[in-house]
Design a protein around this motif. Sequence first.
Motif, PDB file in Angstrom:
ATOM      1  N   UNK A 117      42.652  25.449  57.514  1.00 50.12           N
ATOM      2  CA  UNK A 117      42.087  24.113  57.717  1.00 50.12           C
ATOM      3  C   UNK A 117      41.967  23.413  56.369  1.00 50.12           C
ATOM      4  N   UNK A 118      42.468  22.189  56.247  1.00 51.38           N
ATOM      5  CA  UNK A 118      42.401  21.477  54.967  1.00 51.38           C
ATOM      6  C   UNK A 118      40.956  21.321  54.490  1.00 51.38           C
ATOM      7  N   UNK A 119      40.701  21.756  53.273  1.00 54.78           N
ATOM      8  CA  UNK A 119      39.348  21.680  52.719  1.00 54.78           C
ATOM      9  C   UNK A 119      39.389  22.221  51.293  1.00 54.78           C
ATOM     10  N   UNK A 120      38.261  22.075  50.602  1.00 52.43           N
ATOM     11  CA  UNK A 120      38.085  22.713  49.303  1.00 52.43           C
ATOM     12  C   UNK A 120      37.349  24.026  49.527  1.00 52.43           C
ATOM     13  N   UNK A 121      37.903  25.111  48.999  1.00 52.65           N
ATOM     14  CA  UNK A 121      37.347  26.440  49.229  1.00 52.65           C
ATOM     15  C   UNK A 121      36.958  27.094  47.905  1.00 52.65           C
ATOM     16  N   UNK A 122      35.951  27.953  47.979  1.00 53.31           N
ATOM     17  CA  UNK A 122      35.665  28.859  46.878  1.00 53.31           C
ATOM     18  C   UNK A 122      36.576  30.062  47.030  1.00 53.31           C
ATOM     19  N   UNK A 123      37.206  30.485  45.917  1.00 53.18           N
ATOM     20  CA  UNK A 123      38.158  31.591  45.978  1.00 53.18           C
ATOM     21  C   UNK A 123      37.638  32.775  45.170  1.00 53.18           C
ATOM     22  N   UNK A 124      37.569  33.932  45.815  1.00 53.71           N
ATOM     23  CA  UNK A 124      37.146  35.174  45.153  1.00 53.71           C
ATOM     24  C   UNK A 124      38.263  36.189  45.333  1.00 53.71           C
ATOM     25  N   UNK A 125      38.725  36.753  44.224  1.00 53.73           N
ATOM     26  CA  UNK A 125      39.784  37.761  44.266  1.00 53.73           C
ATOM     27  C   UNK A 125      39.277  39.039  43.616  1.00 53.73           C
ATOM     28  N   UNK A 126      39.724  40.172  44.129  1.00 51.04           N
ATOM     29  CA  UNK A 126      39.275  41.421  43.538  1.00 51.04           C
ATOM     30  C   UNK A 126      40.029  42.625  44.056  1.00 51.04           C
ATOM     31  N   UNK A 127      39.941  43.699  43.288  1.00 53.66           N
ATOM     32  CA  UNK A 127      40.461  44.994  43.705  1.00 53.66           C
ATOM     33  C   UNK A 127      39.637  46.050  42.983  1.00 53.66           C
ATOM     34  N   UNK A 128      38.937  46.883  43.758  1.00 50.57           N
ATOM     35  CA  UNK A 128      38.040  47.840  43.127  1.00 50.57           C
ATOM     36  C   UNK A 128      36.966  47.116  42.334  1.00 50.57           C
ATOM     37  N   UNK A 129      36.829  47.461  41.062  1.00 57.45           N
ATOM     38  CA  UNK A 129      35.833  46.822  40.206  1.00 57.45           C
ATOM     39  C   UNK A 129      36.345  45.527  39.589  1.00 57.45           C
ATOM     40  N   UNK A 130      37.652  45.269  39.689  1.00 54.99           N
ATOM     41  CA  UNK A 130      38.224  44.070  39.082  1.00 54.99           C
ATOM     42  C   UNK A 130      37.927  42.852  39.954  1.00 54.99           C
ATOM     43  N   UNK A 131      37.573  41.741  39.326  1.00 53.44           N
ATOM     44  CA  UNK A 131      37.255  40.536  40.096  1.00 53.44           C
ATOM     45  C   UNK A 131      37.372  39.308  39.201  1.00 53.44           C
TER      46      UNK A 131
END
Length: 669
Positions: A219-233
């Motif tokens: 859906x078109x919008x502004x989103x907060x983006x969180x990326x991670x793998x294990x302890x990496x973020x």
Amino acid sequence: MKKLLLPLLVCGLFACKKNNDNPQTPETNAVKQEILDVLAGKPTLSEFSAAIQKVSITDAETANGLTIFAPSNDAIGAYDPGAKTMGKDLPDSTIKDHLVKGLIKLSKDTILTALSGKKLEVKKVGDTLYINGIAILSLPGAEGKIVFYTVADILSTPLGNTNVTVWDATQWSTEKRNGALLAGATVSLYLTREEYKNKTPRYTAVTNANGVATFTGVAPAEYFMVAGKGELSNTWPDANNSTLASADTLFQSTAEIANSPALAGATPGDFKMLDLNQDGVVNNSDRAEAPYRKITVGSGTTTSEKVLIGYPVNHTMTLLKTTVEADSILLKAAIQLGNVQKQLVIMDAVMSNDADCNGLASTWCAFDQFTFTASDATIFNIWANHYAVIGQLNRILLSLPAIQGDTLKLGPVTRSLRGLAYMQLATYFGGLPISTQITMPADISRSSPEATYAFIKNDLLASANGDLAGTDKEHYITVFGANALLARLSLNTGKYADAAAYSKVVINSGIYNLIGDTSAIYTETFNTETLYNIPRSYGSPFSQFFTVTRPGTVNFCPIIRYAEVLLINAEANVNLGDLENATNMINQVRMRRNIQTTGLLTADQAREAIRVLRNRESYREGQTFSTLVRQNLAAQELSNNGYKEYNKLLPIPLTYLNSYPNLTQNPGY
């Protein structure tokens, strides 16, 4: 015939009008009329009213009433700006996207089906309801055969797509300016921070072998983006849900760091963090509510984004590649552990009456009088510095599988230091949060005392069974040093047979003996009485504090030495009923101190002799208070100082309780 085809084709494609300036509108049933009546009083919804006027709605569709989601005139006008969309231009299917059979009063997450057949997903975030990612602006405003909502946008807005490429910033090098593409990372899109707090992302995708997470139908919008793998973020929230904000860029050189706002101690490969308050430096004043990074997904378009993930300070957290790197970190960790050991020695002495707070900083008087609290700065430093050391030791252990070089000794030595760090904490705090990661997990809780001591024992056993017969490195333990620490651990936990066995390994080795000139114990690093020592500096006030009964040069305070091993063996044997062996150990220590030896002692005589000898041998070496607690003598000896039974353990620092909500406080605090 050919001349007729073109007009027919044009009319087929564009539904040619009849020559009638007043085309008939669909018949209006009662429910539709009710909708129009409501809309008539809302000028900002006049375009939607025009749309409803032209759409055909059957009695079957309205038999149980209708729920309406009405977009504003501005939303309809923005639907296709190039065409200057008006309500009358909307096709029936688009209008019916906003109509749902039945009278539905929304209060929670649900899935609806519009008259058009379109699925409408309703989610509640905080106090706001969203439908297909679009905010519902008003709650029901009409009764009867309709339920009426207004929405912030047209529900038929074309969905968008986005591709997010994730880079592992911990793999930075001068050739890999972003690090390395990372497969298997999770990317989550949150419409609101409330969704992030509730761990309910709107969309989630995992990166492929090329490090790309693909989102379709967003859906078109502004989103907060969180990326991670294990302890990496790319997001590192604290207890207040605030985080440093990465600029998705890494420092490439020391010159770049010198000319940019940066965290103290930053090195190439560390994140450029945003200087949010624009004061020229990056520190805790630049923390923002998490998450911080935003992306915008447009209508009917595909966008591409990148995100770098890692640690707030990559150079202290990345895995190590060589034994040289690992041993350098090991030495630094040992020195830091040695420095905090000085605080433990002073604290133990002040609490146990080996010393009082006279001549020391006034902060030590809280320990002399047992008035310390969970907010005490010394207690915080002891806890925090131990866990900082543990994190770096875990870093070495996690790196071992990929480290190039001979790691035969590295693993056991690292585990001995970790076991010692946890043992020192457990002695004063009880059951601990046990972490084997570089950073402590946010949801960590305290292990029971039994589980804590079992973990410590396993670490020390790895050293006792390791290839550590001898070493020329001061911070490397030997198998006998590890056995000595196992003997101490066993005695503290009431495992007397184990305490006797581990101490006997040291005694039977024939390597160690008591030095006649006791002043020499603290001057030569590798003497025959010192089983384990870690390097540290001896500045004020510790140097003055420790040399009170040790005239001359003092270079170190041993972690454990042979006299303690003999007394551990003696105490264990008393509790096992072997008074002959206990007496033998006691007499060895008495002889060194020029105290008259004796024949076979009774159990009570042996315990008293051990107490006197420990007071003399371990004076201001950091063992007296824990010995009083173990022997159930703390209340008898220290009640006049303000000691209460709960003071046998220190309070868990308040800062950590606030940062890790699953941790619990020790009773009494």
